[in-house]
Write an enzyme that holds these catalytic residues in place. Structure first.
Site, PDB file in Angstrom:
ATOM      1  CB  THR A  57     -30.437 -31.941   2.543  1.00  0.00           C
ATOM      2  OG1 THR A  57     -29.356 -32.596   1.842  1.00  0.00           O
ATOM      3  CG2 THR A  57     -31.701 -31.987   1.707  1.00  0.00           C
ATOM      4  CG  HIS A  68     -33.654 -34.121  10.237  1.00  0.00           C
ATOM      5  ND1 HIS A  68     -34.510 -33.540  11.152  1.00  0.00           N
ATOM      6  CD2 HIS A  68     -32.758 -34.832  10.969  1.00  0.00           C
ATOM      7  CE1 HIS A  68     -34.141 -33.881  12.374  1.00  0.00           C
ATOM      8  NE2 HIS A  68     -33.090 -34.658  12.303  1.00  0.00           N
ATOM      9  CG  ASP A  69     -31.252 -34.046   4.984  1.00  0.00           C
ATOM     10  OD1 ASP A  69     -30.130 -34.568   5.120  1.00  0.00           O
ATOM     11  OD2 ASP A  69     -31.557 -32.965   5.527  1.00  0.00           O
ATOM     12  CG  ASP A 112     -24.703 -32.340   5.337  1.00  0.00           C
ATOM     13  OD1 ASP A 112     -24.459 -31.932   6.508  1.00  0.00           O
ATOM     14  OD2 ASP A 112     -25.842 -32.719   4.979  1.00  0.00           O
ATOM     15  CG  ASP A 166     -27.575 -35.240   3.925  1.00  0.00           C
ATOM     16  OD1 ASP A 166     -27.383 -35.512   5.121  1.00  0.00           O
ATOM     17  OD2 ASP A 166     -27.651 -34.088   3.484  1.00  0.00           O
ATOM     18  CG  PHE A 190     -25.632 -29.576  11.940  1.00  0.00           C
ATOM     19  CD1 PHE A 190     -25.460 -29.891  10.599  1.00  0.00           C
ATOM     20  CD2 PHE A 190     -24.507 -29.449  12.748  1.00  0.00           C
ATOM     21  CE1 PHE A 190     -24.181 -30.101  10.077  1.00  0.00           C
ATOM     22  CE2 PHE A 190     -23.228 -29.653  12.240  1.00  0.00           C
ATOM     23  CZ  PHE A 190     -23.062 -29.980  10.903  1.00  0.00           C
ATOM     24  CG  ASN A 191     -28.478 -28.648   7.528  1.00  0.00           C
ATOM     25  OD1 ASN A 191     -27.442 -29.291   7.724  1.00  0.00           O
ATOM     26  ND2 ASN A 191     -29.571 -29.189   7.037  1.00  0.00           N
ATOM     27  CG  ASN A 200     -24.474 -34.504   8.417  1.00  0.00           C
ATOM     28  OD1 ASN A 200     -24.836 -33.941   9.454  1.00  0.00           O
ATOM     29  ND2 ASN A 200     -25.308 -34.799   7.430  1.00  0.00           N
TER      30      ASN A 200
END
Ligand code: RIB
Ligand code: CA
Length: 308
Positions: free
Chosen positions: A125, A238-239, A11, A16, A164-165, A40
């Site tokens: 992700t 993160h991703d 996203d 990402d 969030f995900n 996102n």
């Protein structure tokens, strides 16, 4: 050694976008395609952003397939306060010239899994809506493994309870963790240790046009994190950590635990309950990131980005 075939389900989203670039710079994987999901930002924006990044590095040979435009059950919530109105605010990236392929993401993923007799890894992700729909509509198309960015053993980032995900589509996440597939959860506990700091951005700026663009992504992404997580001293990747766990085993230490997703309570919505001490006497259903050499990861990321 044969590269591992992967599909990045994402996203974009600043991190990402960096994960996508890292995949393109990693000979250990064959990026079969990119699928997009709302998260996102709205699906049209996350899809356009995937195209924009691929066009920026002249990799329009990689197909992009658009997926779910909203969660399975919950209302859509985007993260414009983190990623901006475009979902990729910061760098002056041209608008997308190309278009996604004329197949839904879950049909594309299913076809590619079947064509490889299951030898394909999914790297989600974003919210897990596409993966849950794949499992529901194409139950025969089982990926080799799923290495996802999401969840947290400890504190969340959307609420104290949830990341969030997972929070965005908890029902989809529950479906994935209960699938019986080989699932690895790369959560905030490790990704918050994988931080690009200003000194790294400085190095990125002098490492070519891709590095300069990533520095602009990180600068924008750092605004939210500077306000909300000043103790990190930069932008958590993160991703890219999830992607790097596929390309470079050993950067992230994992343990096998029973993970359940809270879909019932409002306060606990999207919480990944990671039973590290076997209190619920349930068999492990996932590998979970418990440790990372953050500095080694960032060096690895910068070195790889420098090759693009
Ligand atoms: O919580 C962080 C995750 O949510 C990352 O994947 C970020 O891109 C957003 O999707
Ligand atoms: Ca993401």
């Amino acid at each position: 050694m044969q590269p591992e075939s992967i599909i990045l389900d994402c996203d974009p989203g600043h991190d990402d976008a960096v994960a996508l670039l890292l995949a393109l710079a990693s000979p250990e994987v064959e990026l079969v395609g990119v699928t997009t999901v709302s998260g996102n930002q709205t699906l049209d924006k996350t899809t356009a952003n995937a195209l924009r990044v691929l066009e920026f590095v002249d990799r329009t040979d990689v197909p992009v397939a658009a997926g779910a435009e909203r969660p399975l059950v919950r209302e859509q919530h985007v993260a414009a306060h983190v990623h901006g109105e475009s979902g990729l605010d910061g760098p002056d990236l041209p608008p997308a010239q190309g278009t996604p392929i004329d197949r839904h993401a879950i049909d594309f993923i299913a076809d590619e899994i079947r064509a490889r007799d299951g030898e394909l890894t999914l790297v989600p992700t974003g919210p897990l809506t596409n993966v849950a729909l794949l499992l529901a509509i194409h139950p025969d198309a089982r990926p080799r493994r799923i290495v996802l960015m999401g969840g947290a053993i400890g504190e969340g980032n959307v609420t104290p309870a949830a990341e969030f995900n997972i929070w965005a589509d908890p029902e989809a996440a529950r479906r994935v963790f209960e699938s019986g597939l080989d699932v690895t959860m790369i959560g905030l506990d490790v990704t918050h240790q994988a931080v690009i700091r200003p000194e790294h951005s400085k190095r990125l700026r002098s490492s070519g046009r891709v590095g300069a663009m990533v520095a602009e992504l990180v600068d924008f992404y750092g605004k939210f994190h500077g306000r909300t997580y000043p103790e990190l001293g930069g932008s958590p990747m993160h991703d890219p950590v999830a992607l790097a766990h596929v390309t470079t085993p050993g950067l992230v230490e994992v343990g096998e635990f029973a993970v359940t997703v809270d879909c019932s309570s409002e306060l606990g919505r999207g919480r990944t309950n990671v039973d590290r001490r076997g209190r619920n006497a349930q068999p492990p259903n996932a590998k979970v990131g418990v440790g990372i050499d953050g500095d080694a990861f960032v060096e690895h990321l910068l070195e790889r980005l420098g090759t693009l």
